[in-house]
Design a protein around this motif. Structure first.
Motif, PDB file in Angstrom:
ATOM      1  N   ASN A 120      71.487  28.041 -95.250  1.00  0.00           N
ATOM      2  CA  ASN A 120      70.280  28.736 -95.716  1.00  0.00           C
ATOM      3  C   ASN A 120      69.336  29.190 -94.613  1.00  0.00           C
ATOM      4  N   SER A 121      69.696  28.974 -93.373  1.00  0.00           N
ATOM      5  CA  SER A 121      68.786  29.342 -92.277  1.00  0.00           C
ATOM      6  C   SER A 121      69.565  29.314 -90.968  1.00  0.00           C
ATOM      7  N   GLY A 122      68.903  29.781 -89.922  1.00  0.00           N
ATOM      8  CA  GLY A 122      69.532  29.766 -88.613  1.00  0.00           C
ATOM      9  C   GLY A 122      69.764  28.359 -88.102  1.00  0.00           C
ATOM     10  N   THR A 123      68.752  27.533 -88.236  1.00  0.00           N
ATOM     11  CA  THR A 123      68.886  26.182 -87.697  1.00  0.00           C
ATOM     12  C   THR A 123      70.005  25.429 -88.420  1.00  0.00           C
ATOM     13  N   GLU A 124      70.154  25.659 -89.714  1.00  0.00           N
ATOM     14  CA  GLU A 124      71.255  25.010 -90.446  1.00  0.00           C
ATOM     15  C   GLU A 124      72.611  25.536 -89.984  1.00  0.00           C
ATOM     16  N   ALA A 125      72.678  26.826 -89.686  1.00  0.00           N
ATOM     17  CA  ALA A 125      73.944  27.387 -89.195  1.00  0.00           C
ATOM     18  C   ALA A 125      74.317  26.712 -87.875  1.00  0.00           C
ATOM     19  N   ASN A 126      73.311  26.468 -87.025  1.00  0.00           N
ATOM     20  CA  ASN A 126      73.580  25.789 -85.752  1.00  0.00           C
ATOM     21  C   ASN A 126      73.872  24.306 -85.949  1.00  0.00           C
ATOM     22  N   GLU A 127      73.190  23.662 -86.886  1.00  0.00           N
ATOM     23  CA  GLU A 127      73.495  22.251 -87.195  1.00  0.00           C
ATOM     24  C   GLU A 127      74.988  22.115 -87.522  1.00  0.00           C
ATOM     25  N   GLY A 148      66.553  29.044 -73.941  1.00  0.00           N
ATOM     26  CA  GLY A 148      67.243  29.340 -75.205  1.00  0.00           C
ATOM     27  C   GLY A 148      66.469  28.779 -76.386  1.00  0.00           C
ATOM     28  N   PHE A 149      66.728  29.349 -77.549  1.00  0.00           N
ATOM     29  CA  PHE A 149      66.111  28.848 -78.793  1.00  0.00           C
ATOM     30  C   PHE A 149      67.205  28.679 -79.827  1.00  0.00           C
ATOM     31  N   SER A 150      67.326  27.451 -80.361  1.00  0.00           N
ATOM     32  CA  SER A 150      68.414  27.177 -81.304  1.00  0.00           C
ATOM     33  C   SER A 150      67.921  26.781 -82.674  1.00  0.00           C
ATOM     34  N   GLY A 151      66.635  26.463 -82.816  1.00  0.00           N
ATOM     35  CA  GLY A 151      66.106  26.050 -84.111  1.00  0.00           C
ATOM     36  C   GLY A 151      65.237  24.823 -83.964  1.00  0.00           C
ATOM     37  N   ARG A 152      64.687  24.367 -85.098  1.00  0.00           N
ATOM     38  CA  ARG A 152      63.630  23.353 -85.052  1.00  0.00           C
ATOM     39  C   ARG A 152      63.979  22.057 -85.763  1.00  0.00           C
ATOM     40  N   LEU A 200      75.159  29.358 -76.528  1.00  0.00           N
ATOM     41  CA  LEU A 200      74.230  30.314 -75.923  1.00  0.00           C
ATOM     42  C   LEU A 200      74.014  31.525 -76.809  1.00  0.00           C
ATOM     43  N   GLU A 201      72.866  32.173 -76.597  1.00  0.00           N
ATOM     44  CA  GLU A 201      72.557  33.447 -77.247  1.00  0.00           C
ATOM     45  C   GLU A 201      73.019  34.559 -76.295  1.00  0.00           C
ATOM     46  N   PRO A 202      73.822  35.518 -76.754  1.00  0.00           N
ATOM     47  CA  PRO A 202      74.231  36.613 -75.869  1.00  0.00           C
ATOM     48  C   PRO A 202      73.037  37.385 -75.300  1.00  0.00           C
ATOM     49  N   GLY A 205      66.378  35.773 -77.412  1.00  0.00           N
ATOM     50  CA  GLY A 205      65.317  36.500 -78.108  1.00  0.00           C
ATOM     51  C   GLY A 205      63.943  35.894 -77.912  1.00  0.00           C
ATOM     52  N   GLU A 206      63.802  34.643 -78.307  1.00  0.00           N
ATOM     53  CA  GLU A 206      62.473  34.018 -78.317  1.00  0.00           C
ATOM     54  C   GLU A 206      61.839  33.991 -76.928  1.00  0.00           C
ATOM     55  N   SER A 207      62.683  33.912 -75.896  1.00  0.00           N
ATOM     56  CA  SER A 207      62.105  33.800 -74.556  1.00  0.00           C
ATOM     57  C   SER A 207      61.914  35.159 -73.890  1.00  0.00           C
ATOM     58  N   PHE A 233      78.544  31.014 -79.858  1.00  0.00           N
ATOM     59  CA  PHE A 233      77.552  32.076 -79.664  1.00  0.00           C
ATOM     60  C   PHE A 233      76.567  32.040 -80.815  1.00  0.00           C
ATOM     61  N   ASP A 234      75.325  31.820 -80.484  1.00  0.00           N
ATOM     62  CA  ASP A 234      74.247  31.879 -81.467  1.00  0.00           C
ATOM     63  C   ASP A 234      73.828  33.348 -81.560  1.00  0.00           C
ATOM     64  N   GLU A 235      74.295  34.011 -82.628  1.00  0.00           N
ATOM     65  CA  GLU A 235      73.948  35.430 -82.846  1.00  0.00           C
ATOM     66  C   GLU A 235      73.008  35.546 -84.044  1.00  0.00           C
ATOM     67  N   ILE A 236      72.203  34.511 -84.191  1.00  0.00           N
ATOM     68  CA  ILE A 236      71.265  34.465 -85.322  1.00  0.00           C
ATOM     69  C   ILE A 236      70.258  35.609 -85.243  1.00  0.00           C
ATOM     70  N   GLN A 237      69.805  35.909 -84.052  1.00  0.00           N
ATOM     71  CA  GLN A 237      68.853  37.012 -83.875  1.00  0.00           C
ATOM     72  C   GLN A 237      69.553  38.314 -83.472  1.00  0.00           C
ATOM     73  N   ALA A 262      72.299  34.448 -89.185  1.00  0.00           N
ATOM     74  CA  ALA A 262      71.296  34.143 -90.222  1.00  0.00           C
ATOM     75  C   ALA A 262      70.407  35.383 -90.355  1.00  0.00           C
ATOM     76  N   LYS A 263      69.133  35.231 -90.073  1.00  0.00           N
ATOM     77  CA  LYS A 263      68.119  36.289 -90.065  1.00  0.00           C
ATOM     78  C   LYS A 263      68.458  37.555 -90.864  1.00  0.00           C
ATOM     79  N   GLY A 264      69.065  38.565 -90.187  1.00  0.00           N
ATOM     80  CA  GLY A 264      69.245  39.868 -90.831  1.00  0.00           C
ATOM     81  C   GLY A 264      70.368  39.921 -91.851  1.00  0.00           C
TER      82      GLY A 264
HETATM   83  C1  LIG Z   1      68.653  32.600 -81.557  1.00  0.00           C
HETATM   84  C2  LIG Z   1      68.078  31.788 -82.677  1.00  0.00           C
HETATM   85  N1  LIG Z   1      68.703  30.681 -83.079  1.00  0.00           N
HETATM   86  C3  LIG Z   1      68.223  29.942 -84.091  1.00  0.00           C
HETATM   87  C4  LIG Z   1      67.060  30.275 -84.741  1.00  0.00           C
HETATM   88  C5  LIG Z   1      66.549  29.413 -85.866  1.00  0.00           C
HETATM   89  O1  LIG Z   1      66.612  30.121 -87.070  1.00  0.00           O
HETATM   90  P1  LIG Z   1      65.719  29.671 -88.323  1.00  0.00           P
HETATM   91  O2  LIG Z   1      64.306  29.938 -87.968  1.00  0.00           O
HETATM   92  O3  LIG Z   1      66.221  30.540 -89.451  1.00  0.00           O
HETATM   93  O4  LIG Z   1      65.993  28.240 -88.558  1.00  0.00           O
HETATM   94  C6  LIG Z   1      66.365  31.410 -84.336  1.00  0.00           C
HETATM   95  C7  LIG Z   1      65.082  31.771 -84.982  1.00  0.00           C
HETATM   96  O5  LIG Z   1      64.248  32.434 -84.431  1.00  0.00           O
HETATM   97  C8  LIG Z   1      66.886  32.189 -83.277  1.00  0.00           C
HETATM   98  O6  LIG Z   1      66.255  33.292 -82.849  1.00  0.00           O
END
Ligand SMILES: Cc1ncc(COP(=O)(O)O)c(C=O)c1O
Length: 405
Positions: A120-127, A148-152, A200-202, A205-207, A233-237, A262-264
């Motif tokens: 249901n979210s990016g962080t869950e996809a990474n979990e 890098g940003f992977s979720g919270r 890693l994110e290709p 984004g967040e940074s 590869f975290d392609e969430i963004q 996730a996201k889009g």
């Molecule tokens: C690259 C990346 N991974 C993971 C996440 C976490 O996604 P979510 O906020 O849907 O949990 C984000 C959210 O900004 C992201 O940009």
């Protein structure tokens, strides 16, 4: 005024009456994590409208989420149709719409990636990616990227680099080593034969829109394969067409073992997807992971509508074309407050020589919504449906705010 001013260069306008009422009402119950000072009540394409009817050009898109624009007719119709038919159907039961989404997804993502777990979210996809990596390798150690940003959530948080997000929750149960993106030697040293996965994110984004080089992705592939580790590869963004290809990693020719999206993917309806190879999928025993809502027919219908829009309206080509126009337009402004304009497709960053928070406030006051990427970068992540008029208007507003005294 100095270029390094921390004050907004454009005054924030007085709230409209309805906005003020709604903010006062909202303040009674909200968590305190956020302090909104605008209230949006509807959208239309790349536009958002606040409670007093003011239009904003939305180049934030819910942080790269509203991929097919606000109030997209195909997405709205698909949701309405699915809601009248079936909303609930967990992944231990079959569902026609979910199967159609998977078929559409794997038209874009090619073998050996061919299995998917929905959440249901990016962080869950990474979990889910971390759990699969652990069972597939029998190892516990992860390598992630500085900035890098992977979720919270607690399992993924240790892979999110920003200390302010991570450190208050230490000690963590996941063992992580951070390395510098694009530093080959650091990666070589880190990928030892006790590593479960490199994530890693290709393009970070967040940074602030920091791309991995193709050579670095290829090196990560080689090192992980040699060490018996997985590459994630975290392609969430970056994923789902934002950079002009379905996955931002595609042009590199590197195929990871797991991709997270996730996201889009569902245009704003919550969804996460962990895509993996047959071999990785098979490593998890039945019932080894799960979720109540993941893969529900409503989110699946939304995902399917988004993928149909992308195909029928050629939105990846549009993202590439509009992204190039946006970057060229921003570069042509030629302001000495700007250090660098960069991006791929509709994932664009403008690095300023000053802190961007006040500048982003000033952009919003001028009618353009953006978001920061780290302290110095203005991130522009518009819907993939933007047209030339939207891009030119955004560049015009950006120029106006840059020129403000
Ligand atoms: C690259 C990346 N991974 C993971 C996440 C976490 O996604 P979510 O906020 O849907 O949990 C984000 C959210 O900004 C992201 O940009």
């Amino acid at each position: 005024m100095s270029n390094t001013s921390t004050q907004p260069t454009v005054p924030v306008p007085a709230y409209g009456e309805r906005t003020r009422e709604l903010l006062t009402a909202d303040e009674r119950h909200r968590s305190g994590l956020f302090d909104p000072d605008v209230v949006f009540v509807r959208g239309d394409g790349a536009n958002l409208y606040d409670a007093d009817g003011r239009r904003y050009l939305d180049f934030m898109a819910g942080i790269a989420v509203a991929s097919v624009g606000h109030a997209n007719p195909r997405l709205a119709a698909a949701l309405a149709e699915q809601a009248q038919r079936l909303i609930v159907c967990p992944q231990n039961l079959g569902n026609d719409t979910r199967t159609a989404l998977s078929d559409a997804l794997f038209e874009y993502v090619r073998p050996p990636l061919q299995r998917v777990f929905y959440s249901n979210s990016g962080t869950e996809a990474n979990e889910a990616a971390l759990k699969w990596a652990r069972v597939a390798t029998g190892r516990r150690r992860f390598v992630a990227m500085k900035r890098g940003f992977s979720g919270r959530t607690m399992g993924v948080l240790p892979l999110t680099w920003e200390p302010a997000y991570r450190e208050p929750y230490a000690p963590h149960t996941v063992e992580v080593e951070f390395v510098t993106l694009n530093d080959a030697d650091e990666l070589r040293r880190a990928v030892t034969d006790d590593v479960a996965a490199v994530l890693l994110e290709p393009i970070q984004g967040e940074s602030g829109i920091n791309p991995a080089t193709d050579e670095y992705l290829a090196l990560a592939r080689r090192l992980t394969r040699d060490a018996g580790a997985l590459l994630v590869f975290d392609e969430i963004q970056t994923g789902v067409g934002r950079t002009g290809t379905f996955l931002a990693s595609e042009p590199s020719g590197v195929t990871p073992d797991i991709v997270t999206l996730a996201k889009g993917l569902a245009g704003g309806v919550p969804i996460g997807a962990t895509l993996m190879t047959e071999e990785v999928a098979r490593s998890m025993p039945r019932g080894g992971h799960g979720t109540t809502f993941g893969g529900n027919p409503l989110a699946a219908a939304a995902g399917l509508a988004v993928l149909t829009e992308i195909r029928e309206r050629d939105l990846m080509a549009n993202a590439a074309r509009m992204g190039a126009r946006l970057v060229a337009g921003l570069q042509a402004i030629g302001s000495d407050r700007v250090r660098h304009v960069r991006g791929r497709g509709l994932m664009v960053g403008v690095e300023l020589k000053e802190k961007v928070a006040p500048f982003i406030g000033a952009l919003r006051t001028a009618g353009l919504l953006t978001i920061s990427g780290g302290p110095n970068v203005v991130r522009l992540l518009p819907p993939l449906i933007v047209g030339e008029g939207d891009v030119d208007e955004a560049v015009g507003l950006f120029a106006e705010v840059l020129a403000a005294p």
